[in-house]
Design an enzyme around this catalytic site. Structure first.
Site, PDB file in Angstrom:
ATOM      1  N   ASP A  69      12.108  -6.514   1.728  1.00 51.55           N
ATOM      2  CA  ASP A  69      11.989  -5.384   2.346  1.00 51.55           C
ATOM      3  C   ASP A  69      10.604  -4.783   2.422  1.00 51.55           C
ATOM      4  OD1 ASP A  69      12.052  -5.008  -0.404  1.00 51.55           O
ATOM      5  OD2 ASP A  69      12.743  -2.967  -0.223  1.00 51.55           O
ATOM      6  N   GLU A 138      13.327  -3.347  -3.093  1.00 56.29           N
ATOM      7  CA  GLU A 138      12.469  -2.898  -3.836  1.00 56.29           C
ATOM      8  C   GLU A 138      11.643  -1.823  -3.843  1.00 56.29           C
ATOM      9  OE1 GLU A 138       8.301  -3.255  -6.086  1.00 56.29           O
ATOM     10  OE2 GLU A 138       8.895  -3.109  -3.958  1.00 56.29           O
TER      11      GLU A 138
END
Ligand SMILES: [Zn+2]
Length: 380
Positions: A69, A138
């Site tokens: 991400d 994350e």
């Protein structure tokens, strides 16, 4: 022809996988590793994608850790090129791979994946286990992400001996720094109380903004600690202030501070709360404090992983890396409590989360070389 590491990174960057979406990044990892015998496990949790890919069995077990991400690109007009360009551009006569996530951390992901691929292709009968864990949450709250993968590892009794995280770790020049720990993270809302009143009748009121200002100064004069051999000092910051009724003739009775403390291993949630209260009390400032630890500090002080990685960096780059625990926290905080030697080594961190994020192409190729060398030194 691009180097395969840049090719992989480029494919990943072209996917706008803003937290917590993966949008097909994991598939790129699977396509690289499944055909050469990696066992692929999807551990998706709600909208979070998690992948565990391993090769071999038993110990030692080295786990690379990464995330697919990225943070949002913000206003596209601020970018010189498409934020998800994923192509090489020339910047100051040097080739850079451009786009959101190039530094944080799709470049690192590509280097880890390609190092695993080439290592296993060259040495299919290696001892122990090598692998990678990737998550798509994350940059967000980590719910259903790395902590979930840690549970999977614990439940299947596969505790890594080593965890190498490809997050940006270098300060100025590629190779200058390994992060062997990170400070913990504490957030608080502090309501500073005064007494509301008319601006012209100041003797009848107590300005909460002045009280907050006294509190902030007192905190700056009374630091939590002065750091340790391994960690920088704990840092108190104010991120947001809110006060006032909107009227020009009212002295505000409340001022709300949003505060953050990045803390070393001398501190805990309890000690930070006690310090904040003690400072307020000593200066006779009325406060209501609500605060929580949101990540513990972690450190790997020594071990073969640090030694081997440092050696490989020196061999490839002719630079001796320093050890440090500065910078933001990382998902290493979830792995280290397993007893795993956990360290971070990746590109230079100066461009992460910014517009025009980019990473030096040559650094990614060298990063892959360093990772591959590490695998060879640890597993052959
Ligand atoms: Zn990152």
């Amino acid at each position: 022809m691009k180097h395969p590491v840049l090719e992989i990174a480029s494919k990943l960057i072209k996917i706008p996988s803003v937290t917590p979406c993966d949008k097909g990044c994991m598939q790129i990892a699977k396509d690289l590793l499944a055909p050469i015998g990696f066992s692929i496990e999807d551990h998706n949790h709600k909208e979070v994608s998690n992948l565990l890919a391993t090769h071999g069995s038993g110990s030692p077990f080295l786990l690379f850790l990464g995330h697919t991400d990225v943070v949002p690109e913000g206003d596209r007009r601020d970018w010189e090129h498409d934020p998800f360009l994923g192509e090489i551009i020339l910047h100051e006569n040097t080739e850079y791979l451009y786009g959101r996530g190039s530094s944080d951390m799709k470049g690192g992901d590509a280097a880890m994946l390609y190092a695993l691929k080439t290592f296993v292709q060259k040495h299919p009968m290696h001892q122990g286990t090598v692998g990678i864990a990737l998550t798509s949450n994350e940059e967000g709250d980590a719910v259903g992400a790395t902590p979930y993968l840690v549970e999977v590892l614990k439940n299947s009794q596969r505790i890594p001996d080593f965890c190498l995280i490809g997050e940006c770790s270098c300060d100025k020049v590629f190779g200058d720094s390994i992060k062997n720990g990170r400070r913990g993270d504490f957030n608080a809302t502090i309501e500073v109380l005064g007494q509301q009143g008319h601006v012209a009748l100041e003797q009848e009121a107590k300005n909460a903004i002045f009280e907050a200002s006294r509190f902030i100064s007192a905190m700056q004069e009374n630091p939590l600690d002065h750091g340790t051999k391994d960690f920088p000092k704990s840092s108190f910051q104010v991120s947001n202030i809110h006060a006032g009724t909107g009227a020009d003739n009212v002295i505000p009775g409340r001022c709300t501070l949003r505060c953050n403390v990045r803390f070393n291993d001398l501190q805990s949630e309890k000690s930070i709360l006690e310090h904040l209260k003690a400072v307020a009390c000593r200066h006779e400032i009325k406060v209501i404090i609500e605060g929580h630890e949101e990540g513990l500090p972690f450190i790997t002080k020594e071990g073969i992983l640090i030694e081997v990685l440092s050696q490989c960096i020196e061999e490839v780059l002719s630079i001796k890396p320093a050890l440090g625990a500065t910078g933001g926290t990382s998902d290493g905080r979830f792995i280290r409590p397993l007893g795993t030697q956990t360290i971070e080594f990746g590109p230079v961190s100066t461009r992460i989360h910014k517009v025009n994020e980019m990473v030096k192409a040559e650094d990614l190729i060298n990063l892959y070389r360093i990772y591959e060398k590490c695998l060879e030194k640890l597993f052959l």
